[in-house]
Design a protein around this motif. Structure first.
Motif, PDB file in Angstrom:
ATOM      1  N   ARG A 108       0.859  -1.190   0.000  1.00 52.03           N
ATOM      2  CA  ARG A 108       0.000   0.000   0.000  1.00 52.03           C
ATOM      3  C   ARG A 108       0.894   1.238   0.000  1.00 52.03           C
ATOM      4  NH1 ARG A 108      -5.642  -0.016   0.933  1.00 52.03           N
ATOM      5  NH2 ARG A 108      -5.316   2.248   0.796  1.00 52.03           N
ATOM      6  N   LYS A 109       1.056   1.811  -1.174  1.00 54.99           N
ATOM      7  CA  LYS A 109       1.931   2.973  -1.354  1.00 54.99           C
ATOM      8  C   LYS A 109       1.449   4.169  -0.536  1.00 54.99           C
ATOM      9  CE  LYS A 109       3.581   6.104  -4.978  1.00 54.99           C
ATOM     10  NZ  LYS A 109       3.485   6.454  -6.423  1.00 54.99           N
ATOM     11  N   ASP A 110       0.126   4.378  -0.508  1.00 51.68           N
ATOM     12  CA  ASP A 110      -0.391   5.529   0.228  1.00 51.68           C
ATOM     13  C   ASP A 110      -0.108   5.399   1.717  1.00 51.68           C
ATOM     14  OD1 ASP A 110      -2.143   3.351   0.301  1.00 51.68           O
ATOM     15  OD2 ASP A 110      -3.947   4.578   0.416  1.00 51.68           O
ATOM     16  N   TRP A 111      -0.189   4.188   2.278  1.00 50.42           N
ATOM     17  CA  TRP A 111       0.141   3.975   3.684  1.00 50.42           C
ATOM     18  C   TRP A 111       1.628   4.247   3.922  1.00 50.42           C
ATOM     19  CZ3 TRP A 111      -2.405  -1.234   5.632  1.00 50.42           C
ATOM     20  CH2 TRP A 111      -3.794  -1.140   5.483  1.00 50.42           C
ATOM     21  N   ARG A 112       2.458   3.696   3.040  1.00 51.35           N
ATOM     22  CA  ARG A 112       3.904   3.835   3.216  1.00 51.35           C
ATOM     23  C   ARG A 112       4.319   5.307   3.197  1.00 51.35           C
ATOM     24  NH1 ARG A 112       7.840   4.848  -0.035  1.00 51.35           N
ATOM     25  NH2 ARG A 112       6.643   4.564  -1.955  1.00 51.35           N
TER      26      ARG A 112
ATOM     27  N   ILE B 115      -2.709  -7.731 -10.423  1.00 51.44           N
ATOM     28  CA  ILE B 115      -2.512  -6.317 -10.747  1.00 51.44           C
ATOM     29  C   ILE B 115      -3.767  -5.682 -11.335  1.00 51.44           C
ATOM     30  CG2 ILE B 115      -1.243  -4.725 -12.246  1.00 51.44           C
ATOM     31  CD1 ILE B 115       1.254  -6.444 -11.808  1.00 51.44           C
ATOM     32  N   GLY B 116      -4.341  -6.298 -12.344  1.00 52.59           N
ATOM     33  CA  GLY B 116      -5.528  -5.719 -12.982  1.00 52.59           C
ATOM     34  C   GLY B 116      -6.695  -5.572 -12.030  1.00 52.59           C
ATOM     35  N   ARG B 117      -6.926  -6.603 -11.231  1.00 57.02           N
ATOM     36  CA  ARG B 117      -8.039  -6.561 -10.273  1.00 57.02           C
ATOM     37  C   ARG B 117      -7.813  -5.482  -9.222  1.00 57.02           C
ATOM     38  NH1 ARG B 117     -10.247 -11.668  -6.597  1.00 57.02           N
ATOM     39  NH2 ARG B 117     -10.831 -10.465  -4.754  1.00 57.02           N
ATOM     40  N   PHE B 118      -6.605  -5.409  -8.669  1.00 55.00           N
ATOM     41  CA  PHE B 118      -6.332  -4.422  -7.628  1.00 55.00           C
ATOM     42  C   PHE B 118      -6.313  -2.994  -8.176  1.00 55.00           C
ATOM     43  CE2 PHE B 118      -3.941  -7.628  -4.695  1.00 55.00           C
ATOM     44  CZ  PHE B 118      -5.154  -8.181  -4.326  1.00 55.00           C
ATOM     45  N   ASP B 119      -5.981  -2.832  -9.445  1.00 55.59           N
ATOM     46  CA  ASP B 119      -6.056  -1.495 -10.043  1.00 55.59           C
ATOM     47  C   ASP B 119      -7.468  -0.932  -9.918  1.00 55.59           C
ATOM     48  OD1 ASP B 119      -3.415  -1.523 -10.735  1.00 55.59           O
ATOM     49  OD2 ASP B 119      -3.733  -1.695 -12.894  1.00 55.59           O
TER      50      ASP B 119
ATOM     51  N   GLY C 197      -7.122   0.774  -6.410  1.00 57.42           N
ATOM     52  CA  GLY C 197      -6.740   2.020  -7.063  1.00 57.42           C
ATOM     53  C   GLY C 197      -5.285   1.951  -7.470  1.00 57.42           C
ATOM     54  N   LYS C 198      -5.022   2.136  -8.742  1.00 57.04           N
ATOM     55  CA  LYS C 198      -3.673   2.000  -9.273  1.00 57.04           C
ATOM     56  C   LYS C 198      -2.677   2.909  -8.569  1.00 57.04           C
ATOM     57  CE  LYS C 198      -1.331   1.973 -13.783  1.00 57.04           C
ATOM     58  NZ  LYS C 198      -1.530   2.157 -15.249  1.00 57.04           N
ATOM     59  N   ASP C 199      -3.134   4.052  -8.097  1.00 55.96           N
ATOM     60  CA  ASP C 199      -2.240   5.016  -7.454  1.00 55.96           C
ATOM     61  C   ASP C 199      -1.999   4.717  -5.974  1.00 55.96           C
ATOM     62  OD1 ASP C 199      -4.955   5.540  -6.958  1.00 55.96           O
ATOM     63  OD2 ASP C 199      -4.526   7.619  -6.432  1.00 55.96           O
ATOM     64  N   LYS C 200      -2.720   3.745  -5.407  1.00 56.72           N
ATOM     65  CA  LYS C 200      -2.642   3.506  -3.969  1.00 56.72           C
ATOM     66  C   LYS C 200      -1.734   2.341  -3.575  1.00 56.72           C
ATOM     67  CE  LYS C 200      -7.137   5.503  -2.806  1.00 56.72           C
ATOM     68  NZ  LYS C 200      -8.475   5.267  -2.192  1.00 56.72           N
ATOM     69  N   TYR C 201      -1.282   1.561  -4.548  1.00 59.04           N
ATOM     70  CA  TYR C 201      -0.387   0.462  -4.197  1.00 59.04           C
ATOM     71  C   TYR C 201       0.722   0.375  -5.237  1.00 59.04           C
ATOM     72  CZ  TYR C 201      -2.092  -2.754  -7.839  1.00 59.04           C
ATOM     73  OH  TYR C 201      -2.386  -3.358  -9.029  1.00 59.04           O
ATOM     74  N   GLU C 202       1.805  -0.325  -4.877  1.00 62.36           N
ATOM     75  CA  GLU C 202       2.958  -0.443  -5.768  1.00 62.36           C
ATOM     76  C   GLU C 202       3.391  -1.894  -5.872  1.00 62.36           C
ATOM     77  OE1 GLU C 202       5.590   2.316  -3.937  1.00 62.36           O
ATOM     78  OE2 GLU C 202       5.410   1.387  -1.974  1.00 62.36           O
ATOM     79  N   VAL C 203       4.049  -2.194  -6.968  1.00 63.44           N
ATOM     80  CA  VAL C 203       4.531  -3.542  -7.250  1.00 63.44           C
ATOM     81  C   VAL C 203       6.054  -3.491  -7.259  1.00 63.44           C
ATOM     82  CG1 VAL C 203       4.548  -5.447  -8.910  1.00 63.44           C
ATOM     83  CG2 VAL C 203       2.484  -4.024  -8.650  1.00 63.44           C
ATOM     84  N   ILE C 204       6.679  -4.232  -6.354  1.00 68.30           N
ATOM     85  CA  ILE C 204       8.140  -4.193  -6.267  1.00 68.30           C
ATOM     86  C   ILE C 204       8.714  -5.610  -6.262  1.00 68.30           C
ATOM     87  CG2 ILE C 204       8.029  -2.039  -4.951  1.00 68.30           C
ATOM     88  CD1 ILE C 204       8.976  -3.705  -2.479  1.00 68.30           C
TER      89      ILE C 204
END
Length: 439
Positions: A153-157, A286-290, A294-301
């Protein structure tokens, strides 16, 4: 002379009877109706089934071969077993590479000659290994590959001012922060660091934990060469890696409550609903979570590095041409279509979830098809860090026993895990002996 002949005939008759009754596979092609549509099963959710439906429709339009398609998710293996028992297997099954050993052992799938498959030369060698049995022969045609990645969760981080984790220490620190520091800002203690599909069903927990064991320098089985293996689950490296996970479950308590009964299908909604902030899983989400997160709220690393690196599980899905089919030409024709660039790209464009994650056909450009840097990350991880489970004759019991022991350790929270791992090691040694795969 007469008595010897009679004895020989009787012995032959018994042998034939035993062969007919004892085989789990469907070897009696005469019992199948060659005029029926090609029966195809996939291990699919409702969303991925829609993608397959389009692919099979296109196949029928191009070839005239009718397909009787049955998507199954719950109790998939049990239903295959039931059909095998009645000697009426589907014609084609598309499922994960983890089923290969069991399918071969049971005689449910047929041997594949790479050179006989039109387009087989366009499949990358690494993908072909997904269809290779312990004897070096091929029993399935690769259809899709993938590597595990870490979703955060990018927004949390960013709210908590934490960096993108690149090491275990940073990952564990982030998990603790997600659990204790109210990353969603709702003033409640209702978030957790890590989401784990920890059920013992089909050995899911071992599937999840394997990447972390490898990153710690350990292994479930060590490959000794020549098709022989030894047990590595109780090595100092494996023990230390599992101790880290035990601590996250039992002491830091950063794991989503209920994780040890969750399948992947049950786990996904907990990431979507904002209950957990870190998820080691496949890129198919990825597609489902987008759409749901929300694509802007999480990141794939790429997975953060442990003491021995960033190795992760990399497997995929195979096409199995099942034994006993009366439609062998159509079986092969469907498999050959599914590995074409056209069908591979159609599978990658599944909305919201692809059924082809990374293509097996070398003529398909991942970047051009997805046009998404996150999928470039997945491809990079697969190329440099991914590895499959070892090619023992049947890895299923090793995965299952390991999953059950890990589930027990994380649920009971012993002072340390070494005793249970030594007991597990003895069970795995016996299994290696049973499969004639030990030194």
């Amino acid at each position: 002379m007469r008595r010897r002949t009679a004895t020989t005939i009787a012995t032959l008759g018994v042998a034939l009877l035993l062969a007919g009754c004892g085989s789990s596979g469907n070897t009696a092609a005469s019992t199948k109706d060659p005029n029926k549509p090609l029966e195809v099963w996939t291990r699919s959710t409702e969303a991925t089934a829609k993608v397959y439906e389009k692919i099979f429709k296109s196949f029928t339009e191009k070839t005239g071969v009718q397909v009787d398609y049955k998507p199954i998710f719950n109790d998939f293996d049990k239903q295959v077993q039931q059909r095998a028992a009645s000697k009426d297997l589907p014609d084609v099954v598309v499922t994960d590479t983890g089923s290969l050993g069991n399918f071969v052992k049971q005689g449910w799938t047929t041997e594949i000659k790479r050179e006989d498959i039109a387009g087989g030369g366009d499949i990358v060698d690494r993908a072909w290994n997904n269809g290779k049995g312990a004897d070096g022969k091929f029993y399935a045609i690769p259809y899709s590959t993938q590597a595990m990645v870490t979703l955060i969760r990018k927004d949390w981080r960013e709210k908590l001012g934490k960096p993108i984790p690149t090491t275990w220490e940073e990952l564990d620190d982030l998990a603790r922060a997600f659990t204790r520091n109210d990353p969603d800002g709702n003033g409640q203690n209702d978030t957790y660091g890590m989401l784990v599909p920890g059920t013992v069903d089909r050995g899911y927990l071992a599937w999840w934990a394997a990447s972390y064991i490898w990153q710690g320098g350990g292994d479930i089985l060590d490959e000794d060469g020549g098709g022989k293996f030894s047990v590595g689950i109780d090595s100092p490296e494996s023990t230390k890696a599992i101790e880290r996970l035990r601590k996250l479950f039992c002491e830091d308590k950063v794991m989503q409550p209920g994780s040890l009964t969750l399948s992947t299908n049950d786990a996904h909604p907990l990431f979507e609903s904002g209950k957990s902030g870190i998820y080691l899983t496949g890129p198919y989400m990825i597609g489902r979570f987008d759409k749901s997160v929300g694509k802007d709220k999480y990141e794939v690393i790429a997975s953060p590095r442990g003491p021995a690196g960033a190795t992760v599980l990399g497997e995929g899905e195979d096409i199995y041409l099942m034994a006993g089919s009366a439609k062998t030409a159509d079986q092969k024709k469907l498999a050959e279509y599914m590995i074409t660039p056209e069908a591979q790209q159609a599978g990658m464009k599944g909305d919201p979830q692809p059924v082809v994650r990374l293509p097996v056909n070398k003529n398909v450009d991942v970047n051009a098809t997805y046009n998404d840097p996150r999928w470039a990350t997945v491809a990079g991880v697969y190329k440099s860090e991914a590895r499959p489970f070892p090619s023992v004759p049947n890895f299923t019991p090793f995965r299952q026993k390991t999953s059950e022991t890990l589930n027990s350790i994380f649920a009971k929270c012993p002072a340390d895990s070494s005793a249970e791992l030594k007991t597990l090691a003895e069970a795995l040694k016996k299994e290696l002996e049973n499969q004639k795969a030990s030194q």
